[in-house]
Design a protein around this motif. Structure first.
Motif, PDB file in Angstrom:
ATOM      1  N   MET A  88     -11.229   0.014  -5.999  1.00  0.00           N
ATOM      2  CA  MET A  88     -10.989  -1.445  -6.263  1.00  0.00           C
ATOM      3  C   MET A  88      -9.294  -1.693  -6.112  1.00  0.00           C
ATOM      4  SD  MET A  88     -13.060  -1.244 -10.020  1.00  0.00           S
ATOM      5  CE  MET A  88     -12.277  -2.696 -10.672  1.00  0.00           C
ATOM      6  N   THR A  89      -8.534  -0.633  -6.314  1.00  0.00           N
ATOM      7  CA  THR A  89      -7.039  -0.626  -6.224  1.00  0.00           C
ATOM      8  C   THR A  89      -6.967  -1.040  -4.654  1.00  0.00           C
ATOM      9  OG1 THR A  89      -6.602   1.436  -6.333  1.00  0.00           O
ATOM     10  CG2 THR A  89      -6.485  -0.002  -8.253  1.00  0.00           C
ATOM     11  N   ARG A  90      -7.608  -0.320  -3.787  1.00  0.00           N
ATOM     12  CA  ARG A  90      -7.479  -0.315  -2.146  1.00  0.00           C
ATOM     13  C   ARG A  90      -7.888  -1.635  -1.864  1.00  0.00           C
ATOM     14  NH1 ARG A  90     -11.435   1.313   0.562  1.00  0.00           N
ATOM     15  NH2 ARG A  90     -11.784   3.161  -0.620  1.00  0.00           N
ATOM     16  N   ILE A  91      -8.885  -2.375  -2.351  1.00  0.00           N
ATOM     17  CA  ILE A  91      -9.323  -3.480  -2.058  1.00  0.00           C
ATOM     18  C   ILE A  91      -8.282  -4.463  -2.451  1.00  0.00           C
ATOM     19  CG2 ILE A  91     -11.273  -5.110  -2.289  1.00  0.00           C
ATOM     20  CD1 ILE A  91     -13.235  -2.847  -2.052  1.00  0.00           C
ATOM     21  N   SER A  92      -8.098  -4.666  -3.851  1.00  0.00           N
ATOM     22  CA  SER A  92      -6.877  -5.711  -4.177  1.00  0.00           C
ATOM     23  C   SER A  92      -5.723  -5.390  -3.638  1.00  0.00           C
ATOM     24  CB  SER A  92      -6.945  -5.377  -5.620  1.00  0.00           C
ATOM     25  OG  SER A  92      -6.260  -4.405  -6.200  1.00  0.00           O
ATOM     26  N   GLY A  93      -5.018  -4.277  -3.111  1.00  0.00           N
ATOM     27  CA  GLY A  93      -3.996  -4.126  -2.404  1.00  0.00           C
ATOM     28  C   GLY A  93      -4.010  -4.679  -1.081  1.00  0.00           C
ATOM     29  N   ALA A  94      -5.089  -4.574  -0.487  1.00  0.00           N
ATOM     30  CA  ALA A  94      -5.303  -5.045   0.813  1.00  0.00           C
ATOM     31  C   ALA A  94      -5.392  -6.710   0.838  1.00  0.00           C
ATOM     32  CB  ALA A  94      -6.628  -4.638   1.547  1.00  0.00           C
ATOM     33  N   ALA A  95      -6.088  -7.204  -0.086  1.00  0.00           N
ATOM     34  CA  ALA A  95      -6.058  -8.860  -0.458  1.00  0.00           C
ATOM     35  C   ALA A  95      -4.633  -9.186  -0.585  1.00  0.00           C
ATOM     36  CB  ALA A  95      -6.900  -9.035  -1.558  1.00  0.00           C
ATOM     37  N   ALA A  96      -3.960  -8.533  -1.452  1.00  0.00           N
ATOM     38  CA  ALA A  96      -2.438  -8.677  -1.572  1.00  0.00           C
ATOM     39  C   ALA A  96      -1.552  -8.722  -0.487  1.00  0.00           C
ATOM     40  CB  ALA A  96      -1.955  -7.937  -2.788  1.00  0.00           C
ATOM     41  N   ASP A  97      -1.659  -7.712   0.296  1.00  0.00           N
ATOM     42  CA  ASP A  97      -1.028  -7.547   1.629  1.00  0.00           C
ATOM     43  C   ASP A  97      -1.390  -8.803   2.648  1.00  0.00           C
ATOM     44  OD1 ASP A  97       0.200  -5.262   0.787  1.00  0.00           O
ATOM     45  OD2 ASP A  97      -1.172  -3.812   2.012  1.00  0.00           O
ATOM     46  N   PHE A  98      -2.638  -8.957   2.541  1.00  0.00           N
ATOM     47  CA  PHE A  98      -3.089  -9.966   3.464  1.00  0.00           C
ATOM     48  C   PHE A  98      -2.471 -11.553   3.151  1.00  0.00           C
ATOM     49  CE2 PHE A  98      -5.980 -13.474   4.481  1.00  0.00           C
ATOM     50  CZ  PHE A  98      -6.192 -13.408   5.824  1.00  0.00           C
ATOM     51  N   ASP A  99      -2.454 -11.864   1.806  1.00  0.00           N
ATOM     52  CA  ASP A  99      -1.862 -12.776   1.307  1.00  0.00           C
ATOM     53  C   ASP A  99      -0.324 -12.911   1.692  1.00  0.00           C
ATOM     54  OD1 ASP A  99      -4.271 -13.803   0.290  1.00  0.00           O
ATOM     55  OD2 ASP A  99      -4.142 -13.111  -1.601  1.00  0.00           O
ATOM     56  N   ALA A 100       0.206 -11.787   1.318  1.00  0.00           N
ATOM     57  CA  ALA A 100       1.647 -11.820   1.971  1.00  0.00           C
ATOM     58  C   ALA A 100       1.812 -12.376   3.384  1.00  0.00           C
ATOM     59  CB  ALA A 100       2.273 -10.388   1.427  1.00  0.00           C
ATOM     60  N   ARG A 101       1.067 -11.607   4.253  1.00  0.00           N
ATOM     61  CA  ARG A 101       1.321 -11.823   5.529  1.00  0.00           C
ATOM     62  C   ARG A 101       1.008 -13.352   6.041  1.00  0.00           C
ATOM     63  NH1 ARG A 101      -1.796  -7.091   6.185  1.00  0.00           N
ATOM     64  NH2 ARG A 101      -3.763  -8.173   6.709  1.00  0.00           N
ATOM     65  N   GLN A 102       0.184 -13.817   5.222  1.00  0.00           N
ATOM     66  CA  GLN A 102      -0.223 -15.258   5.407  1.00  0.00           C
ATOM     67  C   GLN A 102       1.002 -16.091   4.860  1.00  0.00           C
ATOM     68  OE1 GLN A 102      -2.650 -15.196   7.324  1.00  0.00           O
ATOM     69  NE2 GLN A 102      -3.823 -16.827   6.616  1.00  0.00           N
ATOM     70  N   GLU A 103       1.640 -15.846   4.044  1.00  0.00           N
ATOM     71  CA  GLU A 103       2.738 -16.731   3.505  1.00  0.00           C
ATOM     72  C   GLU A 103       3.817 -16.426   4.347  1.00  0.00           C
ATOM     73  OE1 GLU A 103       4.228 -15.989  -0.375  1.00  0.00           O
ATOM     74  OE2 GLU A 103       2.191 -16.333  -1.402  1.00  0.00           O
ATOM     75  N   LYS A 104       4.040 -15.387   4.996  1.00  0.00           N
ATOM     76  CA  LYS A 104       5.288 -14.981   5.736  1.00  0.00           C
ATOM     77  C   LYS A 104       4.975 -15.641   7.304  1.00  0.00           C
ATOM     78  CE  LYS A 104       8.251 -11.092   7.472  1.00  0.00           C
ATOM     79  NZ  LYS A 104       8.109  -9.670   7.499  1.00  0.00           N
ATOM     80  N   ALA A 105       3.684 -15.582   7.573  1.00  0.00           N
ATOM     81  CA  ALA A 105       3.352 -16.177   8.990  1.00  0.00           C
ATOM     82  C   ALA A 105       3.201 -17.550   8.911  1.00  0.00           C
ATOM     83  CB  ALA A 105       1.976 -15.516   9.554  1.00  0.00           C
ATOM     84  N   GLY A 106       2.993 -18.316   7.836  1.00  0.00           N
ATOM     85  CA  GLY A 106       2.792 -19.758   7.706  1.00  0.00           C
ATOM     86  C   GLY A 106       1.394 -20.175   7.679  1.00  0.00           C
ATOM     87  N   ALA A 107       1.032 -21.374   7.631  1.00  0.00           N
ATOM     88  CA  ALA A 107      -0.212 -21.792   7.657  1.00  0.00           C
ATOM     89  C   ALA A 107      -1.243 -21.906   8.867  1.00  0.00           C
ATOM     90  CB  ALA A 107      -0.337 -23.143   7.081  1.00  0.00           C
ATOM     91  N   GLY A 108      -0.345 -21.755  10.113  1.00  0.00           N
ATOM     92  CA  GLY A 108      -0.822 -21.804  11.311  1.00  0.00           C
ATOM     93  C   GLY A 108      -1.198 -20.455  11.888  1.00  0.00           C
ATOM     94  N   ALA A 109      -1.275 -19.389  11.248  1.00  0.00           N
ATOM     95  CA  ALA A 109      -1.321 -18.171  11.553  1.00  0.00           C
ATOM     96  C   ALA A 109      -2.736 -17.907  11.792  1.00  0.00           C
ATOM     97  CB  ALA A 109      -0.581 -17.170  11.048  1.00  0.00           C
ATOM     98  N   SER A 110      -3.426 -16.917  12.351  1.00  0.00           N
ATOM     99  CA  SER A 110      -4.902 -16.646  12.585  1.00  0.00           C
ATOM    100  C   SER A 110      -4.911 -15.492  11.754  1.00  0.00           C
ATOM    101  CB  SER A 110      -5.303 -16.301  13.964  1.00  0.00           C
ATOM    102  OG  SER A 110      -4.582 -15.315  14.542  1.00  0.00           O
ATOM    103  N   PRO A 111      -6.050 -15.352  10.650  1.00  0.00           N
ATOM    104  CA  PRO A 111      -6.103 -14.373  10.077  1.00  0.00           C
ATOM    105  C   PRO A 111      -6.735 -13.098  10.694  1.00  0.00           C
ATOM    106  CG  PRO A 111      -7.721 -15.913   9.461  1.00  0.00           C
ATOM    107  CD  PRO A 111      -6.864 -16.459  10.414  1.00  0.00           C
TER     108      PRO A 111
END
Length: 153
Positions: A88-111
């Motif tokens: 559970m913590t690994r999955i939630s940590g991966a989701a938090a990392d993904f959200d942080a990368r999205q914020e840093k990259a901006g809205a136009g980045a491909s997930p």
């Protein structure tokens, strides 16, 4: 002495702590308002009036209670709970990392999609597959192949 006269009509609804717990449990399990109202013996408007807090927050409270039980069991050494909490913590940590990368990259980045786990076949599936392919590329050849129209044991 005589009893005081009761007013006309049905007596006012009085929720009990047991009813509140029931509503929380049913909400946390995904039951709809109609089912919950029937279970505690009231109408949907009465349910919404007297159990608003439980309807809004019942799921979160029960989830928090379950997580507390899981952490306590894991602290006592329950290996299954330790593995589940780690997952559970690994999955939630991966989701938090993904959200942080999205914020840093901006809205136009491909997930970037995380790698999906391929389901490993169980023992019965493996045995069934082996029964269908028994004798292939061996000196037995077609002798071990299932007869047409039948299933291997």
């Amino acid at each position: 002495m005589t009893e005081p006269k009761r007013g006309r009509g049905r007596p006012a609804f009085k929720p009990t702590p047991a009813m509140r717990r029931t509503v929380e449990r049913m909400v946390s399990c995904g039951d709809v308002k109609d089912t919950i109202a029937r279970a505690i013996g009231c109408s949907i408007p009465t349910l919404e009036l007297y159990f608003d807090e439980e309807l809004k927050n019942g799921w979160a409270k029960k989830r928090q209670e379950l997580l507390n039980w899981m952490f306590n069991g894991a602290k006592k050494g329950n290996a299954t709970l330790i593995k589940r909490l780690e997952e559970m913590t690994r999955i939630s940590g991966a989701a938090a990392d993904f959200d942080a990368r999205q914020e840093k990259a901006g809205a136009g980045a491909s997930p970037q999609q995380p790698a999906t786990r391929v389901a490993k076949p169980g023992k019965k599936e493996v045995q069934r597959e082996e029964a269908f392919t028994a004798g292939v590329n061996s000196e037995w050849g077609e002798d071990l192949a299932p007869l047409p129209g039948t299933k291997p044991n």
